[in-house]
Design a protein around this motif. Sequence first.
Motif, PDB file in Angstrom:
ATOM      1  N   GLN A  83     -11.447  -3.565  -4.125  1.00 47.85           N
ATOM      2  CA  GLN A  83     -11.185  -2.261  -3.542  1.00 47.85           C
ATOM      3  C   GLN A  83      -9.698  -2.018  -3.406  1.00 47.85           C
ATOM      4  N   LEU A  84      -9.304  -0.773  -3.525  1.00 47.03           N
ATOM      5  CA  LEU A  84      -7.911  -0.403  -3.332  1.00 47.03           C
ATOM      6  C   LEU A  84      -7.529  -0.542  -1.859  1.00 47.03           C
ATOM      7  N   VAL A  85      -6.419  -1.228  -1.616  1.00 45.61           N
ATOM      8  CA  VAL A  85      -5.852  -1.316  -0.269  1.00 45.61           C
ATOM      9  C   VAL A  85      -4.783  -0.238  -0.116  1.00 45.61           C
ATOM     10  N   ALA A  86      -3.828  -0.228  -1.049  1.00 47.23           N
ATOM     11  CA  ALA A  86      -2.751   0.751  -1.010  1.00 47.23           C
ATOM     12  C   ALA A  86      -2.070   0.790  -2.372  1.00 47.23           C
ATOM     13  N   SER A  87      -1.540   1.953  -2.717  1.00 48.43           N
ATOM     14  CA  SER A  87      -0.799   2.092  -3.969  1.00 48.43           C
ATOM     15  C   SER A  87       0.482   2.865  -3.717  1.00 48.43           C
ATOM     16  N   ILE A  88       1.434   2.692  -4.645  1.00 50.37           N
ATOM     17  CA  ILE A  88       2.718   3.372  -4.524  1.00 50.37           C
ATOM     18  C   ILE A  88       3.241   3.644  -5.925  1.00 50.37           C
ATOM     19  N   THR A  89       3.782   4.841  -6.124  1.00 54.87           N
ATOM     20  CA  THR A  89       4.332   5.194  -7.421  1.00 54.87           C
ATOM     21  C   THR A  89       5.840   4.934  -7.449  1.00 54.87           C
ATOM     22  N   SER A  90       6.439   5.148  -8.609  1.00 59.16           N
ATOM     23  CA  SER A  90       7.874   4.919  -8.751  1.00 59.16           C
ATOM     24  C   SER A  90       8.686   5.841  -7.849  1.00 59.16           C
TER      25      SER A  90
ATOM     26  N   ALA B 280       0.103  -1.487  -6.915  1.00 58.51           N
ATOM     27  CA  ALA B 280      -0.875  -1.402  -5.831  1.00 58.51           C
ATOM     28  C   ALA B 280      -1.310  -2.781  -5.380  1.00 58.51           C
ATOM     29  N   TRP B 281      -1.936  -2.805  -4.225  1.00 59.73           N
ATOM     30  CA  TRP B 281      -2.643  -3.977  -3.716  1.00 59.73           C
ATOM     31  C   TRP B 281      -4.133  -3.646  -3.674  1.00 59.73           C
ATOM     32  N   TYR B 282      -4.926  -4.553  -4.198  1.00 64.77           N
ATOM     33  CA  TYR B 282      -6.375  -4.487  -4.107  1.00 64.77           C
ATOM     34  C   TYR B 282      -6.858  -5.728  -3.358  1.00 64.77           C
ATOM     35  N   ARG B 283      -8.068  -5.672  -2.858  1.00 63.98           N
ATOM     36  CA  ARG B 283      -8.643  -6.855  -2.235  1.00 63.98           C
ATOM     37  C   ARG B 283     -10.114  -6.971  -2.593  1.00 63.98           C
ATOM     38  N   GLN B 284     -10.572  -8.214  -2.553  1.00 64.29           N
ATOM     39  CA  GLN B 284     -11.966  -8.491  -2.876  1.00 64.29           C
ATOM     40  C   GLN B 284     -12.482  -9.579  -1.966  1.00 64.29           C
TER      41      GLN B 284
ATOM     42  N   THR C 200       2.644   7.260  -1.697  1.00 62.33           N
ATOM     43  CA  THR C 200       1.715   6.209  -1.301  1.00 62.33           C
ATOM     44  C   THR C 200       0.309   6.752  -1.051  1.00 62.33           C
ATOM     45  N   VAL C 201      -0.651   5.879  -1.275  1.00 62.16           N
ATOM     46  CA  VAL C 201      -2.062   6.147  -0.958  1.00 62.16           C
ATOM     47  C   VAL C 201      -2.600   4.908  -0.272  1.00 62.16           C
ATOM     48  N   TYR C 202      -3.362   5.112   0.802  1.00 62.29           N
ATOM     49  CA  TYR C 202      -3.945   3.995   1.547  1.00 62.29           C
ATOM     50  C   TYR C 202      -5.464   4.127   1.609  1.00 62.29           C
TER      51      TYR C 202
ATOM     52  N   PHE D 175      -1.473  -1.002   7.781  1.00 65.30           N
ATOM     53  CA  PHE D 175      -0.783  -1.615   6.645  1.00 65.30           C
ATOM     54  C   PHE D 175       0.283  -0.662   6.115  1.00 65.30           C
ATOM     55  N   THR D 176       1.350  -1.239   5.580  1.00 67.71           N
ATOM     56  CA  THR D 176       2.412  -0.453   4.960  1.00 67.71           C
ATOM     57  C   THR D 176       2.791  -1.072   3.627  1.00 67.71           C
ATOM     58  N   ILE D 177       2.734  -0.269   2.568  1.00 70.27           N
ATOM     59  CA  ILE D 177       3.134  -0.733   1.247  1.00 70.27           C
ATOM     60  C   ILE D 177       4.554  -0.268   0.964  1.00 70.27           C
ATOM     61  N   SER D 178       5.313  -1.129   0.301  1.00 71.94           N
ATOM     62  CA  SER D 178       6.676  -0.761  -0.072  1.00 71.94           C
ATOM     63  C   SER D 178       6.993  -1.375  -1.430  1.00 71.94           C
ATOM     64  N   ARG D 179       7.995  -0.795  -2.064  1.00 74.19           N
ATOM     65  CA  ARG D 179       8.314  -1.215  -3.431  1.00 74.19           C
ATOM     66  C   ARG D 179       9.810  -1.094  -3.655  1.00 74.19           C
TER      67      ARG D 179
END
Length: 118
Positions: A46-53, A35-39, A57-59, A67-71
Amino acid sequence: QVQLVESGGGLVQAGGSLRLSCVASGNMFGVNIMAWYRQAPGGQRQLVASITSDKTTVYGDSVKGRFTISRDVVANTLSLQMNSLKPEDTAAYYCHARRLFPIPYDYWGQGTQVTVSS
């Protein structure tokens, strides 16, 4: 142990784009969520976005649609494409990895600063 190293932060004008990257190294066995968090200064992380294996995704509400998270599970990299940036996106951004088994544990990167000017 897992080491996380972020890159890609910087200064950008409102409406611009940035792409953050995180390279993970070490023993990734059992690490399911990244995930990406920001402060922001004076604020909570705070959570920005998360992604599982399996790429679920959760934003956070404030970044949905921008925003777009990728892994890349094979390369152990995590990315965050940030578009239509706003001054309120200014914060230190942290890469996070959560090991679920055999023993739950959270890993954090050192952070990369994103500053959006109005």
